[in-house]
Design a protein around this motif. Structure first.
Motif, mmCIF file in Angstrom:
data_model
loop_
_atom_site.group_PDB
_atom_site.id
_atom_site.type_symbol
_atom_site.label_atom_id
_atom_site.label_comp_id
_atom_site.label_asym_id
_atom_site.label_seq_id
_atom_site.Cartn_x
_atom_site.Cartn_y
_atom_site.Cartn_z
ATOM 1 N N ALA A 170 0.829 -1.209 0.000
ATOM 2 C CA ALA A 170 0.000 0.000 0.000
ATOM 3 C C ALA A 170 0.865 1.260 0.000
ATOM 4 O O ALA A 170 0.524 2.250 -0.651
ATOM 5 C CB ALA A 170 -0.947 -0.006 1.201
ATOM 6 N N ILE A 171 1.968 1.215 0.710
ATOM 7 C CA ILE A 171 2.888 2.365 0.715
ATOM 8 C C ILE A 171 3.452 2.583 -0.695
ATOM 9 O O ILE A 171 3.510 3.719 -1.178
ATOM 10 C CB ILE A 171 4.017 2.146 1.741
ATOM 11 C CG1 ILE A 171 3.435 2.140 3.162
ATOM 12 C CG2 ILE A 171 5.090 3.222 1.612
ATOM 13 C CD1 ILE A 171 4.386 1.603 4.214
ATOM 14 N N LEU A 172 3.828 1.505 -1.352
ATOM 15 C CA LEU A 172 4.333 1.611 -2.725
ATOM 16 C C LEU A 172 3.254 2.129 -3.672
ATOM 17 O O LEU A 172 3.538 2.939 -4.565
ATOM 18 C CB LEU A 172 4.871 0.267 -3.200
ATOM 19 C CG LEU A 172 6.128 -0.234 -2.504
ATOM 20 C CD1 LEU A 172 6.493 -1.635 -3.001
ATOM 21 C CD2 LEU A 172 7.276 0.726 -2.709
ATOM 22 N N PHE A 173 2.017 1.686 -3.490
ATOM 23 C CA PHE A 173 0.923 2.168 -4.331
ATOM 24 C C PHE A 173 0.674 3.659 -4.097
ATOM 25 O O PHE A 173 0.350 4.390 -5.031
ATOM 26 C CB PHE A 173 -0.347 1.356 -4.106
ATOM 27 C CG PHE A 173 -0.212 -0.099 -4.474
ATOM 28 C CD1 PHE A 173 0.548 -0.493 -5.572
ATOM 29 C CD2 PHE A 173 -0.822 -1.074 -3.717
ATOM 30 C CE1 PHE A 173 0.690 -1.832 -5.917
ATOM 31 C CE2 PHE A 173 -0.695 -2.415 -4.050
ATOM 32 C CZ PHE A 173 0.061 -2.796 -5.148
ATOM 33 N N GLY A 174 0.842 4.099 -2.857
ATOM 34 C CA GLY A 174 0.725 5.525 -2.568
ATOM 35 C C GLY A 174 1.813 6.331 -3.265
ATOM 36 O O GLY A 174 1.555 7.411 -3.806
ATOM 37 N N ALA A 175 3.018 5.792 -3.277
ATOM 38 C CA ALA A 175 4.116 6.468 -3.969
ATOM 39 C C ALA A 175 3.863 6.507 -5.475
ATOM 40 O O ALA A 175 4.115 7.530 -6.135
ATOM 41 C CB ALA A 175 5.437 5.758 -3.672
ATOM 42 N N ALA A 176 3.330 5.417 -6.031
ATOM 43 C CA ALA A 176 3.009 5.381 -7.461
ATOM 44 C C ALA A 176 1.889 6.366 -7.786
ATOM 45 O O ALA A 176 1.925 7.037 -8.824
ATOM 46 C CB ALA A 176 2.619 3.970 -7.876
ATOM 47 N N LEU A 177 0.908 6.477 -6.897
ATOM 48 C CA LEU A 177 -0.167 7.454 -7.088
ATOM 49 C C LEU A 177 0.402 8.865 -7.126
ATOM 50 O O LEU A 177 0.021 9.678 -7.974
ATOM 51 C CB LEU A 177 -1.208 7.315 -5.974
ATOM 52 C CG LEU A 177 -2.345 8.333 -5.975
ATOM 53 C CD1 LEU A 177 -3.203 8.190 -7.222
ATOM 54 C CD2 LEU A 177 -3.187 8.176 -4.719
ATOM 55 N N LEU A 178 1.311 9.146 -6.223
ATOM 56 C CA LEU A 178 1.938 10.463 -6.185
ATOM 57 C C LEU A 178 2.728 10.734 -7.466
ATOM 58 O O LEU A 178 2.653 11.827 -8.036
ATOM 59 C CB LEU A 178 2.847 10.577 -4.961
ATOM 60 C CG LEU A 178 3.550 11.910 -4.747
ATOM 61 C CD1 LEU A 178 2.544 13.031 -4.538
ATOM 62 C CD2 LEU A 178 4.496 11.821 -3.565
ATOM 63 N N ALA A 179 3.455 9.736 -7.931
ATOM 64 C CA ALA A 179 4.314 9.914 -9.098
ATOM 65 C C ALA A 179 3.546 9.945 -10.421
ATOM 66 O O ALA A 179 3.856 10.753 -11.297
ATOM 67 C CB ALA A 179 5.363 8.800 -9.142
ATOM 68 N N PHE A 180 2.548 9.074 -10.540
ATOM 69 C CA PHE A 180 1.906 8.895 -11.847
ATOM 70 C C PHE A 180 0.442 9.330 -11.898
ATOM 71 O O PHE A 180 -0.103 9.502 -12.981
ATOM 72 C CB PHE A 180 1.992 7.426 -12.288
ATOM 73 C CG PHE A 180 3.372 6.871 -12.256
ATOM 74 C CD1 PHE A 180 4.371 7.388 -13.073
ATOM 75 C CD2 PHE A 180 3.698 5.833 -11.401
ATOM 76 C CE1 PHE A 180 5.654 6.873 -13.042
ATOM 77 C CE2 PHE A 180 4.974 5.306 -11.365
ATOM 78 C CZ PHE A 180 5.957 5.830 -12.190
ATOM 79 N N GLY A 181 -0.203 9.437 -10.714
ATOM 80 C CA GLY A 181 -1.638 9.725 -10.713
ATOM 81 C C GLY A 181 -2.428 8.527 -11.212
ATOM 82 O O GLY A 181 -1.879 7.450 -11.440
ATOM 83 N N GLY A 182 -3.721 8.699 -11.364
ATOM 84 C CA GLY A 182 -4.571 7.634 -11.895
ATOM 85 C C GLY A 182 -5.290 6.855 -10.823
ATOM 86 O O GLY A 182 -4.899 6.851 -9.653
ATOM 87 N N ARG A 183 -6.350 6.214 -11.260
ATOM 88 C CA ARG A 183 -7.200 5.468 -10.325
ATOM 89 C C ARG A 183 -6.694 4.065 -10.012
ATOM 90 O O ARG A 183 -7.045 3.512 -8.982
ATOM 91 C CB ARG A 183 -8.611 5.363 -10.887
ATOM 92 C CG ARG A 183 -9.365 6.640 -10.806
ATOM 93 C CD ARG A 183 -10.772 6.422 -11.239
ATOM 94 N NE ARG A 183 -11.598 7.508 -10.739
ATOM 95 C CZ ARG A 183 -12.795 7.748 -11.146
ATOM 96 N NH1 ARG A 183 -13.338 6.980 -12.060
ATOM 97 N NH2 ARG A 183 -13.476 8.744 -10.642
#
Length: 156
Positions: free
Chosen positions: A45-58
């Motif tokens: 989940a932490i990695l997914f949060g970082a990916a959300l920050l970097a790339f955006g998207g649902r």
């Protein structure tokens, strides 16, 4: 709130739970096998949060929700094992059924399994809930945050 804000709050919640778990471990509460299982989805989940920050998207919010739900479900399963509602893994529960394949020398040996932390014993509890129970409750709350992030607008 925006998708990124809610997702980052949820990822920070997983980070806080992981820090808490390592803190309890530092204080001498060794984790059992199922406790360790509960940590992996928080790390994801932490990695997914970082990916959300970097790339955006649902997609990252859905993956974060899945990770939070997974660790919550493991926490519910672990709680059931602790309370005797169902059996847990034979490698870390005290059912005693795993002795049939051992020789007399194996049974008398002091080497090996002395460091096993039992999954069906509660090491710490607050208000009648074990660490596994608290993890489940917090993880389902984080799952709700991830779902709110999925539904939130990209940015304002």
């Amino acid at each position: 709130m925006t998708r990124k804000t809610l997702g980052l709050i949820a990822a920070a919640g997983s980070a806080a739970l992981l820090i808490g778990a390592f803190g309890f471990q530092f204080l001498g509460y060794a984790p059992c096998k199922m406790c360790l299982w509960q940590r992996w989805p928080h790390a994801a989940a932490i990695l997914f949060g970082a990916a959300l920050l970097a790339f955006g998207g649902r997609v990252w919010t859905l993956l974060g929700a899945l990770a939070a739900f997974a660790t919550g479900a493991i926490g519910v399963y672990h709680t059931g094992v602790e309370r005797g509602f169902w059996e847990g893994p034979s490698s870390c529960t005290g059912g005693g059924t795993g002795l049939s394949g051992l020789s007399g020398a194996d049974l008398l040996s002091t080497a090996g399994s002395a460091n096993i932390v039992m999954c069906d014993e509660v090491a710490w509890a607050m208000f009648g809930l074990s660490m596994a129970s608290w993890n489940a409750l917090a993880s389902f709350a984080l799952c709700a945050l991830w779902i709110a992030a999925f539904r939130a607008p990209e940015s304002r």
